[in-house]
Structure formats: structure tokens, C-alpha cells
Design an enzyme around this catalytic site. Structure first.
Site, PDB file in Angstrom:
ATOM      1  N   GLU A 153      78.403  60.348  -3.872  1.00  0.00           N
ATOM      2  CA  GLU A 153      78.840  58.991  -4.193  1.00  0.00           C
ATOM      3  C   GLU A 153      78.478  58.040  -3.062  1.00  0.00           C
ATOM      4  O   GLU A 153      78.418  58.440  -1.904  1.00  0.00           O
ATOM      5  CB  GLU A 153      80.365  58.953  -4.317  1.00  0.00           C
ATOM      6  CG  GLU A 153      80.896  59.883  -5.365  1.00  0.00           C
ATOM      7  CD  GLU A 153      82.397  60.026  -5.279  1.00  0.00           C
ATOM      8  OE1 GLU A 153      82.968  60.534  -6.238  1.00  0.00           O
ATOM      9  OE2 GLU A 153      82.990  59.624  -4.267  1.00  0.00           O
ATOM     10  N   CYS A 166      78.853  52.357   2.086  1.00  0.00           N
ATOM     11  CA  CYS A 166      79.498  53.595   2.521  1.00  0.00           C
ATOM     12  C   CYS A 166      78.711  54.739   1.886  1.00  0.00           C
ATOM     13  O   CYS A 166      78.579  54.797   0.660  1.00  0.00           O
ATOM     14  CB  CYS A 166      80.941  53.609   2.037  1.00  0.00           C
ATOM     15  SG  CYS A 166      81.787  55.155   2.368  1.00  0.00           S
ATOM     16  N   CYS A 173      82.138  68.913   1.286  1.00  0.00           N
ATOM     17  CA  CYS A 173      82.415  68.911   2.717  1.00  0.00           C
ATOM     18  C   CYS A 173      83.081  70.230   3.077  1.00  0.00           C
ATOM     19  O   CYS A 173      83.875  70.752   2.295  1.00  0.00           O
ATOM     20  CB  CYS A 173      83.344  67.754   3.089  1.00  0.00           C
ATOM     21  SG  CYS A 173      83.656  67.592   4.872  1.00  0.00           S
ATOM     22  N   CYS A 177      89.976  69.114   5.218  1.00  0.00           N
ATOM     23  CA  CYS A 177      91.165  68.314   5.514  1.00  0.00           C
ATOM     24  C   CYS A 177      92.005  68.233   4.233  1.00  0.00           C
ATOM     25  O   CYS A 177      91.486  67.857   3.179  1.00  0.00           O
ATOM     26  CB  CYS A 177      90.766  66.922   6.002  1.00  0.00           C
ATOM     27  SG  CYS A 177      89.693  66.978   7.462  1.00  0.00           S
ATOM     28  N   CYS A 180      92.225  65.132   1.767  1.00  0.00           N
ATOM     29  CA  CYS A 180      90.953  64.513   1.368  1.00  0.00           C
ATOM     30  C   CYS A 180      90.367  65.215   0.151  1.00  0.00           C
ATOM     31  O   CYS A 180      90.280  66.437   0.107  1.00  0.00           O
ATOM     32  CB  CYS A 180      89.978  64.585   2.540  1.00  0.00           C
ATOM     33  SG  CYS A 180      88.304  64.081   2.109  1.00  0.00           S
ATOM     34  N   CYS A 404      86.520  58.122  -2.597  1.00  0.00           N
ATOM     35  CA  CYS A 404      85.332  58.976  -2.589  1.00  0.00           C
ATOM     36  C   CYS A 404      85.709  60.408  -2.911  1.00  0.00           C
ATOM     37  O   CYS A 404      86.729  60.890  -2.468  1.00  0.00           O
ATOM     38  CB  CYS A 404      84.633  58.924  -1.255  1.00  0.00           C
ATOM     39  SG  CYS A 404      83.371  57.683  -1.176  1.00  0.00           S
TER      40      CYS A 404
HETATM   41  N1  SAH Z   1      84.007  63.563   7.521  1.00  0.00           N
HETATM   42  C1  SAH Z   1      84.022  62.298   8.166  1.00  0.00           C
HETATM   43  C2  SAH Z   1      83.648  61.120   7.297  1.00  0.00           C
HETATM   44  C3  SAH Z   1      84.150  61.038   5.885  1.00  0.00           C
HETATM   45  S1  SAH Z   1      85.780  60.554   5.536  1.00  0.00           S
HETATM   46  C4  SAH Z   1      85.388  62.052   8.791  1.00  0.00           C
HETATM   47  O1  SAH Z   1      86.313  62.789   8.510  1.00  0.00           O
HETATM   48  O2  SAH Z   1      85.503  61.152   9.592  1.00  0.00           O
HETATM   49  C5  SAH Z   1      86.047  58.892   6.001  1.00  0.00           C
HETATM   50  C6  SAH Z   1      87.497  58.639   6.400  1.00  0.00           C
HETATM   51  O3  SAH Z   1      88.377  58.688   5.249  1.00  0.00           O
HETATM   52  C7  SAH Z   1      88.028  59.695   7.377  1.00  0.00           C
HETATM   53  O4  SAH Z   1      88.744  59.060   8.402  1.00  0.00           O
HETATM   54  C8  SAH Z   1      88.939  60.502   6.490  1.00  0.00           C
HETATM   55  O5  SAH Z   1      89.896  61.203   7.236  1.00  0.00           O
HETATM   56  C9  SAH Z   1      89.530  59.436   5.593  1.00  0.00           C
HETATM   57  N2  SAH Z   1      90.201  59.957   4.401  1.00  0.00           N
HETATM   58  C10 SAH Z   1      89.861  61.006   3.646  1.00  0.00           C
HETATM   59  N3  SAH Z   1      90.743  61.171   2.630  1.00  0.00           N
HETATM   60  C11 SAH Z   1      91.665  60.184   2.745  1.00  0.00           C
HETATM   61  C12 SAH Z   1      92.832  59.827   1.985  1.00  0.00           C
HETATM   62  N4  SAH Z   1      93.204  60.517   0.909  1.00  0.00           N
HETATM   63  N5  SAH Z   1      93.532  58.754   2.397  1.00  0.00           N
HETATM   64  C13 SAH Z   1      93.139  58.049   3.493  1.00  0.00           C
HETATM   65  N6  SAH Z   1      92.052  58.335   4.235  1.00  0.00           N
HETATM   66  C14 SAH Z   1      91.328  59.405   3.880  1.00  0.00           C
END
Ligand code: SAH
Length: 436
Positions: A153, A166, A173, A177, A180, A404
Site C-alpha cells: 500500500e 507514505c 513485515c 509489533c 500493528c 496501512c
Molecule cells: N517499520 C517502521 C515503519 C513502518 S510503521 C517502523 O516501525 O518505524 C510507521 C509508524 O506507524 C511506526 O511508528 C509504527 O510503530 C506506527 N504504527 C503502526 N501501527 C500503529 C497503530 N495501530 N497505531 C499507531 N501507530 C502505529
């Protein structure tokens, strides 16, 4: 946090993290993630090969594309095809400056040459499956299908003073986490350089054509905050950064300072990035100031602790003179305590850093939700009181699964419904504190 632990294993198992305890080391630590890919200057045949993604899986490599290659590589490629080197410059001008990848538009090339070079160096990489828009058409999300059926995406966000793309750096991934969406689904594969560039190209072309409300425009900013961990796909991401930032027609001509690479904190890769001498912004997804909690929220913390990650970040800031963005998703009753704000302030006060507080985009089926606004406000105040620059990120695109990972996940029926990810806007309007 017991429930957090229970949420982790799927992604870990898939990446091999569970066995090695070193998520990302085989990739980011050695910079080898992209070695099997269509990389810079590679004189490939244009045929699909294998690419490393999740360990133990073999995937077919995306076809070679002009945007995989630096200028020397492009010249070598056209020479191999029996054409003079300057044809590479012509192709580059069409793709990177005129924003066309349709050989029929390349009327300065003889028709047979167009067909041959176009077929060899401008293969279709990403097909738009769905496009969703909101904010009066100024936030536009695209779900792409790659040549092998992988989904990624990208999101275009137009603001009065800038347009941010973005982009995704991986399909899925491996960082797992638990809050996410993409992290829940696991890693499918690394994207090639050209697959990353193609996302920016598509946005640039839409803007140039006047297809985005606000009149013809340009992409001014790129954030690697879509699907994937950019520093776990180091080589392809770095080459993509160069393609995005090299002046046209070598590249898309976007300022390095307007590109943000966001990472979970793969320390060897951050150090490697520091040595590149670029001036891109680094964002670190911290989400907790203490190892106990961060071990759960960002599992790679079990390998590289908060102190090590921040050390690497401060070295990056010192080398580049650029403030590091500290990303902090505000999760109700999980990481939003006053004492954690104070602990975070203690880590960041006096440093070249800026905190982005991101209201958690709550995930269907998860108990976690965004912090209470009053609690988030106090968290922000505690940071600001210690002089730490802090803003609350605006969450554009939640109406369109801005989120995303959510669209891609729903396009893959075989996969369990994953959690939703935050809309990945770059910084939003400052509420209090300093802007970065
Ligand atoms: N893998 C990289 C980049 C992709 S995520 C990273 O972790 O930095 C981009 C941002 O969105 C990251 O800070 C991630 O922690 C955050 N993110 C992911 N899922 C989220 C959610 N459900 N709510 C808020 N932020 C989120």
C-alpha cells in the site's frame, strides 16, 4: 502485558526471530537483505530470479526495472541490449523527469527501440487494485498488487504546503509489533528498489496530471512509514532513497531533507545509514521508554535495547545535524502513564529529538485503544515541561483504512484478519509544544 506477549508469536515464528533472537540481524545488520535483488548497477538479464524474504522461503524476484539501476547501470543495460549509452539518458528523462513509463510516449526513440527498451527496462511492477480517498480527495490510498501477487500500500497526503507520499518497503513485515496490522501478518518479501520508487512515481504522476484536488503539483516529501521495516531491506531502500532524491533526470529530485526513514531500531543498520552521509530524517519507533514494556511493544527491543537504539539515534543526529523523530503510539493504560512521560523526557531532554505522539489506531479484535485525550495531553505537557519538542500527529485517512496494512490484509483471504495500523500521515498540526 500478558496479553501482549500472547499476541506476538505469529510474526516471530515467521521471521525466524523466535529461534535466533535477532530479528533483522541477518538483514539489516549485514546489509545483505537486498543482495539477491535487482540492485543498483546489477547487470541482470531482466528475468525473474530468487529473492530473500522470510527465511526458508524462496520467492521470485521482481523483473529488473530502470529504477533499480543507477546511471552507470542503466547505460550498461542499454549497451547490453545493443543500443548506444545515451538511450539510457533518454529513458531516464522519460521516467524520472516526464513521469511516463509508456514507451508509446517516447517519440524521440525509434519505434522498434521504444518497444525493445520499454519491454526490457520498464516492465509493469505494481498494478493498482483499489484506490480509496478521503479529505476531499487530498488523502488517497492505493492498494497495489505486485507481479507475484504480493500486496502493498501507499498513501498520498496533500496539505496546503506539501504533498507527502507514505510508501511501503516490504510486503508484510517481520518485526511483529503487536499493535500493528502489518506486524500481525508477517513478512512476505522485500520490495525491490523499483517497486519502492514506483509508489512515489505513481503519486508524482497523479499530481503532475492534476488528478489530485488543488491543481497540478509535486511530491515534496516521502516517508517510509507504510508496510515493512525499511532498514530490514537496507540495500533496496537505500537505492530507492537515491533514486527518489537524485536530481532529475537521474532521479525524482526530491530533497533528501524531505525524506524520512522510520525504523523499529535496527542498531547496526542505523549506524550504517549514519555512515552514508545522507541528510534524510531518521524516525525511531520507540513507543516505550523502558525495556520491559518495549520488549513487548517492539519485539526487536529484545535484541537492541532502548539505550542502544537511542545512542545510535544521537550519533545519527550528530552526523547529520538533523533532529531525530521519536514515534510514540499512545496506547491507553499501556504506555501512557505520567511516569513513563517523565522517563521519556529524561531520555530525550537536551537531545536533538522531536516526539511525535500518535493516537493508537485501535485494532479490531484487540483490547488496546487510544489513550484518553486528557491523559495524552498530560503526557505531552510533561515532555514539553522538560523542553522536549513534541507534537501530536494528525491521523489522516482513518476513514479509508488509512490504516496501512488493513487494506492489503483484507485482500488476502487466506490470512487471519489482522489488526489495523495507524494512518501514517507525517506530522500533523501542532497542538502544543514546538514544531519540528
Ligand atoms: N517499520 C517502521 C515503519 C513502518 S510503521 C517502523 O516501525 O518505524 C510507521 C509508524 O506507524 C511506526 O511508528 C509504527 O510503530 C506506527 N504504527 C503502526 N501501527 C500503529 C497503530 N495501530 N497505531 C499507531 N501507530 C502505529
Amino acid at each position: 502485558m500478558a496479553e501482549a506477549i500472547e499476541l506476538l508469536p505469529p510474526g516471530l515464528a515467521e521471521t525466524g526471530f523466535a529461534e535466533t533472537g535477532q530479528a533483522g540481524t541477518g538483514q539489516a545488520g549485514t546489509g545483505q537483505a537486498g543482495t539477491a535483488q535487482a540492485g543498483t548497477g546489477q547487470a541482470g538479464t531482466g528475468q525473474a530470479g530468487t529473492v530473500r524474504g522470510a527465511p526458508g522461503k524462496r520467492q521470485v524476484r521482481p523483473p529488473r526495472h530502470l529504477a533499480d539501476l543507477d546511471q552507470a547501470g542503466r547505460r550498461a543495460a542499454v549497451t547490453e541490449l545493443g543500443q548506444p549509452g545515451y538511450r539510457a539518458d533518454q529513458l531516464s528523462r522519460h521516467y524520472f523527469a516526464r513521469l511516463t513509463d509508456d514507451p508509446a510516449d517516447m517519440t524521440d526513440l525509434p519505434a522498434d527501440v521504444r518497444a525493445e527498451l520499454g519491454g526490457a527496462l520498464l516492465p509493469p511492477l505494481l498494478t493498482a487494485l483499489r484506490e480509496l480517498e478521503c479529505d476531499g480527495g487530498t488523502t488517497r490510498k492505493t492498494l497495489w498488487r505486485a507481479f507475484d501477487g504480493a500486496y502493498v500500500e501507499s498513501v498520498l497526503m496533500r496539505y496546503p504546503d506539501r504533498v507527502t507520499m507514505c510508501v511501503s518497503s516490504q510486503a508484510g513485515c517481520g518485526m511483529a509489533c503487536p499493535f500493528c496490522a502489518t506486524g500481525q501478518a508477517g513478512l512476505t518479501r522485500n520490495l525491490s528498489t523499483a517497486e519502492i520508487v514506483a509508489q512515489v512515481f505513481a503519486g508524482a504522476r497523479e499530481l503532475a496530471a492534476g488528478a489530485v484536488p488543488g491543481g497540478p503539483g509535486r511530491v515534496s516529501n516521502v516517508v517510509f512509514m507504510g508496510m515493512g521495516e525499511p532498514l530490514a531491506n537496507y540495500r533496496s531502500v537505500l537505492a530507492a532513497v537515491r533514486r527518489i532524491t537524485d536530481p532529475a533526470p537521474a532521479g525524482l529530485g526530491i530533497s533528501q531533507r524531505s525524506v524520512t526513514v522510520s525504523t523499529v531500531g535496527l542498531v547496526p543498520a542505523i549506524r550504517k545509514l549514519t555512515a552514508e552521509g545522507l541528510s534524510v530524517r531518521l524516525a525511531v519507533s520507540l513507543h516505550a521508554p523502558d525495556d520491559e514494556l518495549r520488549d513487548e511493544l517492539v519485539p526487536v527491543n529484545r535484541r537492541w535495547k532502548v539505550a542502544e537504539v537511542l545512542d545510535a539515534a544521537w550519533d545519527y543526529a550528530a552526523a547529520t545535524g538533523r533532529r531525530v523523530s521519536i514515534e510514540y503510539a499512545m496506547i491507553r493504560d499501556i504506555n501512557d502513564h505520567a511516569w513513563r512521560a517523565d522517563r521519556l523526557a529524561g531520555l530525550l531532554a537536551g537531545r536533538l529529538a522531536h516526539v511525535n505522539l500518535i493516537p493508537l489506531n485501535p485494532t479490531p479484535g484487540s483490547k488496546w485503544t487510544a489513550s484518553d485525550p486528557a491523559v495524552a495531553a498530560e503526557f505531552l505537557d510533561r515532555l514539553a515541561a522538560r523542553g522536549v519538542p513534541v507534537t501530536v500527529r494528525d491521523t489522516r485517512g482513518t476513514q479509508i483504512d488509512g490504516a496501512c496494512g488493513q487494506l492489503a490484509a483484507s485482500a488476502v483471504p487466506a490470512r487471519p484478519e489482522p489488526a489495523q495500523r495507524a494512518s501514517v500521515t507525517d506530522r500533523g498540526p501542532t497542538t502544543r509544544g514546538h514544531d519540528r
